[in-house]
Design a protein around this motif. Structure first.
Motif, mmCIF file in Angstrom:
data_model
loop_
_atom_site.group_PDB
_atom_site.id
_atom_site.type_symbol
_atom_site.label_atom_id
_atom_site.label_comp_id
_atom_site.label_asym_id
_atom_site.label_seq_id
_atom_site.Cartn_x
_atom_site.Cartn_y
_atom_site.Cartn_z
ATOM 1 N N ASP A 30 31.929 -72.829 30.077
ATOM 2 C CA ASP A 30 31.277 -72.706 28.762
ATOM 3 C C ASP A 30 32.049 -73.472 27.691
ATOM 4 O O ASP A 30 31.465 -73.986 26.745
ATOM 5 C CB ASP A 30 31.170 -71.237 28.363
ATOM 6 C CG ASP A 30 30.016 -70.532 29.064
ATOM 7 O OD1 ASP A 30 29.259 -71.208 29.772
ATOM 8 O OD2 ASP A 30 29.875 -69.303 28.899
ATOM 9 N N CYS A 58 33.183 -71.824 22.324
ATOM 10 C CA CYS A 58 32.026 -70.971 22.040
ATOM 11 C C CYS A 58 32.294 -70.057 20.855
ATOM 12 O O CYS A 58 33.437 -69.816 20.469
ATOM 13 C CB CYS A 58 31.718 -70.086 23.251
ATOM 14 S SG CYS A 58 31.178 -70.951 24.725
ATOM 15 N N GLN A 88 31.223 -66.092 19.988
ATOM 16 C CA GLN A 88 30.638 -64.908 20.592
ATOM 17 C C GLN A 88 30.716 -63.725 19.637
ATOM 18 O O GLN A 88 31.482 -63.724 18.666
ATOM 19 C CB GLN A 88 31.330 -64.559 21.912
ATOM 20 C CG GLN A 88 32.733 -64.010 21.767
ATOM 21 C CD GLN A 88 33.335 -63.591 23.098
ATOM 22 O OE1 GLN A 88 32.787 -63.884 24.170
ATOM 23 N NE2 GLN A 88 34.461 -62.912 23.067
ATOM 24 N N PHE A 129 22.482 -63.554 16.026
ATOM 25 C CA PHE A 129 22.606 -65.009 16.140
ATOM 26 C C PHE A 129 22.698 -65.675 14.767
ATOM 27 O O PHE A 129 23.437 -66.651 14.592
ATOM 28 C CB PHE A 129 21.434 -65.593 16.930
ATOM 29 C CG PHE A 129 21.576 -65.452 18.413
ATOM 30 C CD1 PHE A 129 22.689 -65.948 19.071
ATOM 31 C CD2 PHE A 129 20.605 -64.818 19.172
ATOM 32 C CE1 PHE A 129 22.837 -65.830 20.449
ATOM 33 C CE2 PHE A 129 20.743 -64.681 20.541
ATOM 34 C CZ PHE A 129 21.859 -65.190 21.181
ATOM 35 N N ARG A 143 26.135 -75.396 16.416
ATOM 36 C CA ARG A 143 25.632 -74.831 17.667
ATOM 37 C C ARG A 143 25.057 -75.952 18.507
ATOM 38 O O ARG A 143 24.224 -76.733 18.047
ATOM 39 C CB ARG A 143 24.579 -73.774 17.372
ATOM 40 C CG ARG A 143 24.041 -73.089 18.628
ATOM 41 C CD ARG A 143 23.113 -71.939 18.273
ATOM 42 N NE ARG A 143 22.590 -71.312 19.479
ATOM 43 C CZ ARG A 143 21.819 -70.228 19.500
ATOM 44 N NH1 ARG A 143 21.482 -69.643 18.351
ATOM 45 N NH2 ARG A 143 21.383 -69.727 20.646
ATOM 46 N N LYS A 152 19.941 -74.117 21.551
ATOM 47 C CA LYS A 152 19.482 -72.731 21.504
ATOM 48 C C LYS A 152 19.767 -71.989 22.815
ATOM 49 O O LYS A 152 19.515 -70.786 22.915
ATOM 50 C CB LYS A 152 17.978 -72.679 21.200
ATOM 51 C CG LYS A 152 17.641 -73.090 19.769
ATOM 52 C CD LYS A 152 18.312 -72.172 18.750
ATOM 53 C CE LYS A 152 17.922 -72.542 17.320
ATOM 54 N NZ LYS A 152 18.617 -71.681 16.312
ATOM 55 N N HIS A 188 21.826 -69.912 25.281
ATOM 56 C CA HIS A 188 22.894 -68.962 25.012
ATOM 57 C C HIS A 188 23.163 -68.083 26.231
ATOM 58 O O HIS A 188 22.351 -67.999 27.145
ATOM 59 C CB HIS A 188 22.554 -68.088 23.803
ATOM 60 C CG HIS A 188 21.454 -67.102 24.063
ATOM 61 N ND1 HIS A 188 20.118 -67.421 23.955
ATOM 62 C CD2 HIS A 188 21.495 -65.791 24.435
ATOM 63 C CE1 HIS A 188 19.388 -66.362 24.245
ATOM 64 N NE2 HIS A 188 20.192 -65.360 24.545
ATOM 65 N N ARG A 189 24.321 -67.458 26.211
ATOM 66 C CA ARG A 189 24.717 -66.548 27.281
ATOM 67 C C ARG A 189 24.676 -65.109 26.764
ATOM 68 O O ARG A 189 25.059 -64.834 25.618
ATOM 69 C CB ARG A 189 26.134 -66.876 27.765
ATOM 70 C CG ARG A 189 26.664 -65.930 28.854
ATOM 71 C CD ARG A 189 28.093 -66.275 29.247
ATOM 72 N NE ARG A 189 28.158 -67.564 29.918
ATOM 73 C CZ ARG A 189 27.999 -67.734 31.244
ATOM 74 N NH1 ARG A 189 27.731 -66.698 32.016
ATOM 75 N NH2 ARG A 189 28.103 -68.945 31.766
ATOM 76 N N GLU A 190 24.227 -64.200 27.623
ATOM 77 C CA GLU A 190 24.278 -62.774 27.344
ATOM 78 C C GLU A 190 25.073 -62.091 28.447
ATOM 79 O O GLU A 190 24.888 -62.395 29.631
ATOM 80 C CB GLU A 190 22.863 -62.178 27.274
ATOM 81 C CG GLU A 190 21.997 -62.783 26.185
ATOM 82 C CD GLU A 190 20.631 -62.144 26.067
ATOM 83 O OE1 GLU A 190 19.889 -62.516 25.144
ATOM 84 O OE2 GLU A 190 20.306 -61.261 26.897
ATOM 85 N N LEU A 192 26.904 -61.666 23.058
ATOM 86 C CA LEU A 192 26.129 -62.882 22.849
ATOM 87 C C LEU A 192 27.099 -64.039 22.639
ATOM 88 O O LEU A 192 28.098 -63.902 21.932
ATOM 89 C CB LEU A 192 25.212 -62.750 21.640
ATOM 90 C CG LEU A 192 24.180 -61.616 21.687
ATOM 91 C CD1 LEU A 192 23.289 -61.653 20.444
ATOM 92 C CD2 LEU A 192 23.336 -61.691 22.940
ATOM 93 N N ARG A 193 26.799 -65.175 23.238
ATOM 94 C CA ARG A 193 27.723 -66.314 23.175
ATOM 95 C C ARG A 193 26.934 -67.612 23.208
ATOM 96 O O ARG A 193 25.980 -67.743 23.984
ATOM 97 C CB ARG A 193 28.673 -66.244 24.364
ATOM 98 C CG ARG A 193 29.780 -67.300 24.389
ATOM 99 C CD ARG A 193 30.574 -67.216 25.697
ATOM 100 N NE ARG A 193 31.295 -65.964 25.822
ATOM 101 C CZ ARG A 193 31.799 -65.523 26.974
ATOM 102 N NH1 ARG A 193 31.624 -66.218 28.074
ATOM 103 N NH2 ARG A 193 32.457 -64.372 27.013
ATOM 104 N N PHE A 194 27.313 -68.579 22.365
ATOM 105 C CA PHE A 194 26.724 -69.913 22.469
ATOM 106 C C PHE A 194 27.816 -70.973 22.272
ATOM 107 O O PHE A 194 28.847 -70.735 21.636
ATOM 108 C CB PHE A 194 25.551 -70.135 21.517
ATOM 109 C CG PHE A 194 25.827 -69.913 20.054
ATOM 110 C CD1 PHE A 194 26.681 -70.750 19.337
ATOM 111 C CD2 PHE A 194 25.193 -68.885 19.373
ATOM 112 C CE1 PHE A 194 26.905 -70.570 17.980
ATOM 113 C CE2 PHE A 194 25.432 -68.695 17.994
ATOM 114 C CZ PHE A 194 26.287 -69.548 17.322
#
Length: 210
Positions: A147, A150, A152, A166, A180, A183, A185-187, A205-207
């Motif tokens: 990743d 990021c 989070q 977000f 960013r 769009k 993203h990781r959950e 939540l992570r992007f």
């Protein structure tokens, strides 16, 4: 005293963030994954989760019984379910700000400890196949994901309210001079929605940012 490796205690920076945005660098990690498309309310989504967990527990439990343990083996708590989320290309081309769940594209996954390599994974996968006739096991992949940089934040409450979290994360990114990446993203699911009320759900939540 148990010497089991507990990710909740040992890796708080990756899995137990505060409910405010933070910047971090996520290293390369190994996962078992299943990819799909459509609403998480579909039956196949539940089947994907069950398949991943059945294999994850095979990987956790079987090495305990092996005469010769895998190199670097240690007992551990199974990591939480995670998902990388996007929407399909057609939805992107006609996006008007609202996401239809049927347009979702996802990659579900459960992280694996460092001692799990390709050879051990293949051995455990074949063992799982021999014990249970599940065609979805043929679709599982063992892969490394990085990743990198990021932002989070811990989201408290229903999945439907994630947009508010977000927005807070994106404002934080802007204040840090970051953008960013997409769009996507990781959950990371710290709660079981079958057992926890929606208002008490905890989801990381992570992007990615640049």
């Amino acid at each position: 005293m148990s010497d089991k490796y507990e990710w909740r205690k040992k890796e708080k920076s990756l899995y137990i963030p505060k409910n405010k945005p933070e910047l971090l660098e996520v290293p390369s990690l190994n996962f078992i994954t299943l990819s799909g498309e459509g609403s998480p309310e579909d039956e196949i989504f539940t089947q994907y989760i069950g398949t991943l967990y059945s294999l994850a527990y095979t990987i956790k439990m079987h090495p305990k019984t092996m005469t010769t343990k895998p190199n670097g083996y240690f007992d551990f708590t199974v990591y939480p379910l995670e998902g990388i989320w996007d929407i399909n290309d057609q939805a992107k081309a006609h996006f008007l700000g609202t996401i239809d769940k049927k347009d979702l594209v996802y990659q579900l996954m459960i992280r694996q400890p460092k001692f799990v390599d390709t050879n051990l994974y293949e051995e455990m996968l074949n063992l799982a196949k021999s014990k249970r006739d599940n065609p979805l096991l043929e679709q599982v992949k063992f892969t490394t994901i990085t990743d990198g940089r990021c932002i989070q934040m811990l989201h408290l409450g229903p999945f439907e309210n994630e947009s508010q979290t977000f927005e807070e994360m994106e404002s934080f990114a802007q204040a840090q001079g970051l953008t960013r990446r997409s769009k996507v993203h990781r959950e990371i699911y710290l709660s079981d929605p079958r057992k926890v009320a929606p208002e008490k759900l905890k989801t990381v939540l992570r992007f990615q940012v640049v």
